[in-house]
Design an enzyme around this catalytic site. Structure first.
Site, PDB file in Angstrom:
ATOM      1  N   LYS A  13     -14.602   0.062  -2.652  1.00 12.84           N
ATOM      2  CA  LYS A  13     -12.938   0.703  -2.166  1.00 12.84           C
ATOM      3  C   LYS A  13     -13.235   1.951  -1.860  1.00 12.84           C
ATOM      4  O   LYS A  13     -12.459   2.408  -0.809  1.00 12.84           O
ATOM      5  CB  LYS A  13     -12.071   0.273  -3.484  1.00 12.84           C
ATOM      6  CG  LYS A  13     -11.693  -1.221  -3.498  1.00 12.84           C
ATOM      7  CD  LYS A  13     -10.984  -1.371  -4.814  1.00 12.84           C
ATOM      8  CE  LYS A  13     -10.819  -2.821  -5.141  1.00 12.84           C
ATOM      9  NZ  LYS A  13     -10.227  -3.083  -6.367  1.00 12.84           N
ATOM     10  N   GLN A  59      -8.698  -0.094 -12.080  1.00 15.95           N
ATOM     11  CA  GLN A  59      -9.540  -1.365 -11.743  1.00 15.95           C
ATOM     12  C   GLN A  59      -9.198  -2.157 -13.058  1.00 15.95           C
ATOM     13  O   GLN A  59      -9.726  -1.607 -14.242  1.00 15.95           O
ATOM     14  CB  GLN A  59     -10.954  -1.032 -11.583  1.00 15.95           C
ATOM     15  CG  GLN A  59     -11.874  -2.115 -11.431  1.00 15.95           C
ATOM     16  CD  GLN A  59     -11.614  -3.044 -10.049  1.00 15.95           C
ATOM     17  OE1 GLN A  59     -11.144  -2.319  -9.132  1.00 15.95           O
ATOM     18  NE2 GLN A  59     -11.230  -4.378 -10.151  1.00 15.95           N
ATOM     19  N   ASP A  82      -1.183  -1.290  -5.690  1.00 15.85           N
ATOM     20  CA  ASP A  82      -1.420  -2.571  -6.062  1.00 15.85           C
ATOM     21  C   ASP A  82      -0.266  -3.408  -6.131  1.00 15.85           C
ATOM     22  O   ASP A  82      -0.340  -5.042  -5.888  1.00 15.85           O
ATOM     23  CB  ASP A  82      -2.103  -2.883  -7.491  1.00 15.85           C
ATOM     24  CG  ASP A  82      -3.893  -2.981  -7.265  1.00 15.85           C
ATOM     25  OD1 ASP A  82      -4.247  -3.494  -6.468  1.00 15.85           O
ATOM     26  OD2 ASP A  82      -4.518  -2.359  -8.368  1.00 15.85           O
TER      27      ASP A  82
END
Length: 297
Positions: free
Chosen positions: A52, A96, A119
């Protein structure tokens, strides 16, 4: 001939399309910023975060990475999130998952400021999505919608089956498919571990989205001729290879490919799209937070 949907190619198209928006922000003195936070010693999580951050660098997003000691108290993570919420150079925050045992995952999701929750997991953002007014669509379901769009799959009036009911993929995917909106308007069934006859549902589906986390759960005998099959699963199974394992999806690829009209491979299908939509959400967040209008397709 079955069409293999190339997630890498579609993801690259998405990343390329962000260039104009990032240039517009840059002209206004704004560089989108994405903070990734890792509090885990899971090798896969470390790899995902590294990928990412590399994606950010490639498209012109400022990647900020914070790695916390896995033995640190949970409060250290909560305090880190608070600091990032207050940092005007950070437009998006991604913690994460999974995090270490001492951390309350639900508190983490609630702690990220909704306007920086790229997210799409904060309860406020989940509610907005369900109401049909999404701030950020969760990256994997949004990426799947883009795959369907780029592959010319019509969702309106289609029979869709989502296999799996996770908060990350299954539930939001089903919600997006039923919405009265572009890439929605499908008649959608959600199946899961308690479904008595999974094949009876999948055989009637024009679109099957497999996201149960069970290796090769769906095979060709369970599919309708010409169906579109989107495989979200990434499962490590023992194999006679140099590494001692191989990655397989939730779909038994070879038999499904004989029946499906379109199918995503594993790897190279949904995974790249999830990362691309994270970048998309970050650019959107930067635009909304700064008031600089950009064109996002």
């Amino acid at each position: 001939m079955t069409e293999v949907i190339d997630g890498n190619a579609v993801a690259q198209t998405i990343r390329d399309s962000l260039g104009g928006a990032i240039d517009t922000l840059d002209d206004a003195g704004v560089t989108p910023g994405l903070a990734t936070v890792l509090m885990s010693d899971d090798p896969a999580s470390e790899t995902y975060v590294s990928m990412k951050q590399r994606d950010c660098e490639e498209v012109g997003i400022n990647g900020i990475h914070v790695e916390l000691d896995t033995h640190a108290p949970a409060q250290e993570l909560y305090d880190t999130i608070d600091d990032l919420n207050a940092d005007p150079d950070v437009n998006g925050i991604l913690v994460q998952m999974p995090v270490v045992d001492q951390v309350d995952t639900r508190r983490v999701l609630r702690s990220v400021a909704p306007e920086k929750d790229v997210d799409g997991f904060h309860p406020e953002n989940v509610g907005r999505m369900v109401a049909g007014n999404a701030r950020f669509k969760p990256c994997t379901p949004h990426g799947i919608q883009k795959l369907l769009e780029h592959s010319g799959v019509e969702t309106e009036g289609a029979e869709a089956v989502v296999v799996g009911r996770s908060d990350i993929v299954g539930k939001p995917m089903a919600n997006l498919l039923i919405q009265k909106a572009p890439l929605g308007n499908a008649t959608t069934t959600v199946c899961h571990s308690r479904t008595k006859d999974l094949a009876a549902h999948t055989r009637n589906a024009d679109i099957v989205i497999a996201a149960a986390g069970v290796p090769e759960l769906v095979d060709g005998s369970m599919l309708k001729e010409g169906a579109t099959v989107i495989d979200v699963g990434v499962n490590r199974v023992d194999a006679d290879t140099e590494k001692g394992y191989e990655l397989v999806g939730d779909v038994e690829y070879e038999s499904a490919k004989e029946v499906a009209g379109k199918i995503t491979p594993v790897p190279g299908g949904v995974g790249p799209m999830t990362r691309a939509m994270l970048l998309w959400n970050t650019v959107k967040a930067a635009s909304e937070q700064t008031g600089v209008a950009v064109d996002l397709d």
